[in-house]
Motif scaffolding. Structure first.
Motif, PDB file in Angstrom:
ATOM      1  N   PHE A  79       0.848  -1.185   0.000  1.00 45.20           N
ATOM      2  CA  PHE A  79       0.000   0.000   0.000  1.00 45.20           C
ATOM      3  C   PHE A  79       0.887   1.239   0.000  1.00 45.20           C
ATOM      4  O   PHE A  79       1.856   1.327   0.713  1.00 45.20           O
ATOM      5  N   PHE A  80       0.543   2.182  -0.825  1.00 41.24           N
ATOM      6  CA  PHE A  80       1.324   3.407  -0.881  1.00 41.24           C
ATOM      7  C   PHE A  80       0.402   4.612  -0.848  1.00 41.24           C
ATOM      8  O   PHE A  80      -0.762   4.531  -1.173  1.00 41.24           O
ATOM      9  N   GLN A  81       0.932   5.726  -0.439  1.00 40.10           N
ATOM     10  CA  GLN A  81       0.180   6.966  -0.391  1.00 40.10           C
ATOM     11  C   GLN A  81       0.531   7.776  -1.632  1.00 40.10           C
ATOM     12  O   GLN A  81       1.703   8.012  -1.923  1.00 40.10           O
ATOM     13  N   ASN A  82      -0.479   8.185  -2.326  1.00 38.17           N
ATOM     14  CA  ASN A  82      -0.310   9.003  -3.503  1.00 38.17           C
ATOM     15  C   ASN A  82      -1.592   9.802  -3.669  1.00 38.17           C
ATOM     16  O   ASN A  82      -2.673   9.219  -3.610  1.00 38.17           O
ATOM     17  N   PRO A  83      -1.513  11.097  -3.882  1.00 42.26           N
ATOM     18  CA  PRO A  83      -2.730  11.902  -3.976  1.00 42.26           C
ATOM     19  C   PRO A  83      -3.692  11.426  -5.063  1.00 42.26           C
ATOM     20  O   PRO A  83      -4.902  11.423  -4.869  1.00 42.26           O
ATOM     21  N   VAL A  84      -3.167  11.009  -6.190  1.00 41.49           N
ATOM     22  CA  VAL A  84      -4.022  10.537  -7.280  1.00 41.49           C
ATOM     23  C   VAL A  84      -4.694   9.225  -6.883  1.00 41.49           C
ATOM     24  O   VAL A  84      -5.903   9.054  -7.063  1.00 41.49           O
ATOM     25  N   ALA A  85      -3.939   8.318  -6.311  1.00 39.64           N
ATOM     26  CA  ALA A  85      -4.508   7.037  -5.874  1.00 39.64           C
ATOM     27  C   ALA A  85      -5.532   7.261  -4.764  1.00 39.64           C
ATOM     28  O   ALA A  85      -6.585   6.618  -4.755  1.00 39.64           O
ATOM     29  N   ASP A  86      -5.241   8.167  -3.845  1.00 40.24           N
ATOM     30  CA  ASP A  86      -6.189   8.471  -2.768  1.00 40.24           C
ATOM     31  C   ASP A  86      -7.488   9.022  -3.333  1.00 40.24           C
ATOM     32  O   ASP A  86      -8.575   8.661  -2.880  1.00 40.24           O
ATOM     33  N   GLN A  87      -7.400   9.894  -4.324  1.00 41.36           N
ATOM     34  CA  GLN A  87      -8.592  10.464  -4.945  1.00 41.36           C
ATOM     35  C   GLN A  87      -9.403   9.380  -5.646  1.00 41.36           C
ATOM     36  O   GLN A  87     -10.629   9.346  -5.544  1.00 41.36           O
TER      37      GLN A  87
END
Length: 76
Positions: free
Chosen positions: A7-15
């Motif tokens: 799991f990774f944090q990325n603004p695009v993935a979060d959106q």
């Protein structure tokens, strides 16, 4: 050996995840009303489908289980 967490944090993935949750919640609300045999007007359907507030959609999905009139979803 510790499990690998991909799991990774990325603004695009979060959106994208948030949008998916919103779409799922919208579908859930309308499906609950349909399964309960409650007819949904076009204006109610549009209001639910255009909502992008996940917390509001959660509230409406909880209400969908109990209401007898779809307009009651939007009660204050």
């Amino acid at each position: 050996m510790a499990p690998v967490n991909y799991f990774f944090q990325n603004p695009v993935a979060d959106q994208l995840r948030a949008e998916g949750r919103i779409e799922d919640r919208i579908e859930m609300i309308l499906r609950i009303l349909e399964l309960r045999g409650i007819e949904v007007s076009d204006s109610t359907r549009l209001r639910v489908q255009t909502c992008s507030d996940l917390e509001q959609l959660k509230t409406w999905s909880e209400r969908a289980v109990h209401v007898t009139d779809p307009a009651d979803l939007f009660a204050p």
